[in-house]
Motif scaffolding. Structure first.
Motif, short mmCIF file in Angstrom:
data_model
loop_
_atom_site.label_atom_id
_atom_site.label_comp_id
_atom_site.label_asym_id
_atom_site.label_seq_id
_atom_site.Cartn_x
_atom_site.Cartn_y
_atom_site.Cartn_z
N ARG A 18 0.81 -1.22 0.00
CA ARG A 18 0.00 0.00 0.00
C ARG A 18 0.85 1.27 0.00
NH1 ARG A 18 -4.12 -0.14 4.49
NH2 ARG A 18 -5.55 -0.80 2.89
N PHE A 19 2.09 1.19 0.52
CA PHE A 19 2.89 2.38 0.73
C PHE A 19 3.26 3.11 -0.55
CE2 PHE A 19 4.42 0.80 5.02
CZ PHE A 19 3.67 1.73 5.70
N TYR A 20 3.34 4.41 -0.42
CA TYR A 20 3.76 5.27 -1.52
C TYR A 20 5.29 5.31 -1.60
CZ TYR A 20 4.53 9.59 -4.15
OH TYR A 20 4.95 10.51 -5.06
N LYS A 21 5.96 5.44 -0.44
CA LYS A 21 7.41 5.66 -0.44
C LYS A 21 8.19 4.42 -0.84
CE LYS A 21 8.00 5.00 4.53
NZ LYS A 21 8.57 5.54 5.74
N PRO A 61 -5.07 -2.23 8.86
CA PRO A 61 -6.14 -1.23 8.96
C PRO A 61 -6.05 -0.24 7.80
CG PRO A 61 -4.83 -1.35 10.98
CD PRO A 61 -4.13 -2.16 9.95
N PRO A 62 -7.20 0.27 7.34
CA PRO A 62 -7.18 1.25 6.25
C PRO A 62 -6.93 2.68 6.73
CG PRO A 62 -9.43 0.62 6.78
CD PRO A 62 -8.53 -0.20 7.66
N TYR A 63 -6.66 2.84 8.02
CA TYR A 63 -6.47 4.17 8.58
C TYR A 63 -5.65 4.07 9.87
CZ TYR A 63 -10.76 2.10 10.37
OH TYR A 63 -11.70 1.20 10.83
N GLU A 76 -10.05 14.17 21.64
CA GLU A 76 -10.14 14.28 20.18
C GLU A 76 -9.54 13.03 19.57
OE1 GLU A 76 -6.87 17.08 18.49
OE2 GLU A 76 -7.46 17.94 20.44
N ILE A 77 -9.97 12.75 18.36
CA ILE A 77 -9.43 11.63 17.60
C ILE A 77 -8.98 12.16 16.25
CG2 ILE A 77 -9.98 9.47 16.40
CD1 ILE A 77 -11.82 8.73 18.66
N TRP A 78 -7.79 11.76 15.84
CA TRP A 78 -7.28 12.07 14.52
C TRP A 78 -7.26 10.77 13.73
CZ3 TRP A 78 -5.67 16.88 12.68
CH2 TRP A 78 -5.71 17.90 13.61
N VAL A 79 -7.87 10.78 12.57
CA VAL A 79 -7.92 9.61 11.70
C VAL A 79 -7.17 9.95 10.42
CG1 VAL A 79 -9.41 8.02 10.42
CG2 VAL A 79 -10.15 8.90 12.65
N GLY A 80 -6.18 9.14 10.10
CA GLY A 80 -5.43 9.32 8.85
C GLY A 80 -5.78 8.19 7.90
N LEU A 81 -6.26 8.52 6.74
CA LEU A 81 -6.62 7.51 5.75
C LEU A 81 -5.38 7.05 5.00
CD1 LEU A 81 -9.83 9.21 4.31
CD2 LEU A 81 -9.64 7.57 6.20
N TYR A 82 -5.27 5.74 4.79
CA TYR A 82 -4.13 5.18 4.08
C TYR A 82 -4.52 4.95 2.62
CZ TYR A 82 -1.98 4.08 8.62
OH TYR A 82 -1.43 4.14 9.87
N GLU A 89 -1.67 11.61 2.75
CA GLU A 89 -2.67 10.81 3.44
C GLU A 89 -3.66 11.78 4.09
OE1 GLU A 89 -0.38 8.41 6.12
OE2 GLU A 89 0.39 7.16 4.51
N PRO A 90 -4.91 11.81 3.61
CA PRO A 90 -5.89 12.73 4.21
C PRO A 90 -6.10 12.43 5.70
CG PRO A 90 -6.75 11.68 2.22
CD PRO A 90 -5.47 11.00 2.55
N THR A 91 -6.26 13.48 6.49
CA THR A 91 -6.43 13.34 7.93
C THR A 91 -7.66 14.12 8.39
OG1 THR A 91 -4.04 13.20 8.16
CG2 THR A 91 -5.27 13.68 10.15
N MET A 92 -8.40 13.52 9.33
CA MET A 92 -9.60 14.17 9.89
C MET A 92 -9.42 14.31 11.39
SD MET A 92 -12.55 11.92 8.02
CE MET A 92 -11.80 10.34 8.46
#
Length: 132
Positions: A18-21, A61-63, A76-82, A89-92
């Motif tokens: 899945r990784f970009y790098k 996990p997908p995030y 608070e919760i920070w969710v990073g999408l993979y 990677e979008p983060t909410m």
């Protein structure tokens, strides 16, 4: 509590794809082992061993989920999408009083993954064991 993909499981190979790098599972395994080596040095402090736990999951996990100040008014919760081989990677950022449905969902997701994880038992060197 920190969750990691089990570096001894095939799930790590799936995660590497899945990784970009890079998509090299051997390199990813080395990076995980290096991180664990760094974490093991924290276990010199008995307070840390009672407060800090690492669990291994045999899934990808997908995030990412960061739960900060859980069960406090500042929670608070920070969710990073993979994404698949893409950057960034979008983060909410989720707040319980504003995003209750999603906040609750991702908090439960972390807890469910934690329940299925295997706890890490760090190797303790003789000098650390003797200092206890």
């Amino acid at each position: 509590r920190l969750l990691m993909v089990d570096q001894s499981d095939k799930a790590l190979e799936v995660a590497a794809q899945r990784f970009y790098k890079h998509q090299d599972h051997t390199r990813l395994r080395r990076e995980a082992e290096y991180a664990l080596d760094n974490f093991s040095s924290m276990y010199r402090d008995p307070f840390v061993t009672s407060q800090f736990k690492i669990g291994f999951v045999k899934s990808v996990p997908p995030y990412s989920i960061w739960v900060l100040d859980a069960n406090t008014p500042q929670a608070e919760i920070w969710v990073g999408l993979y994404p698949f081989r893409d950057d960034p990677e979008p983060t909410m950022r989720l707040l319980p009083h504003k995003d209750n449905e999603y906040y609750t969902f991702f908090q439960k997701q972390f807890d469910l993954m934690w329940e299925t994880s295997t706890l890490w038992d760090p190797p303790i060197s003789k000098d650390i064991a003797n200092s206890r």
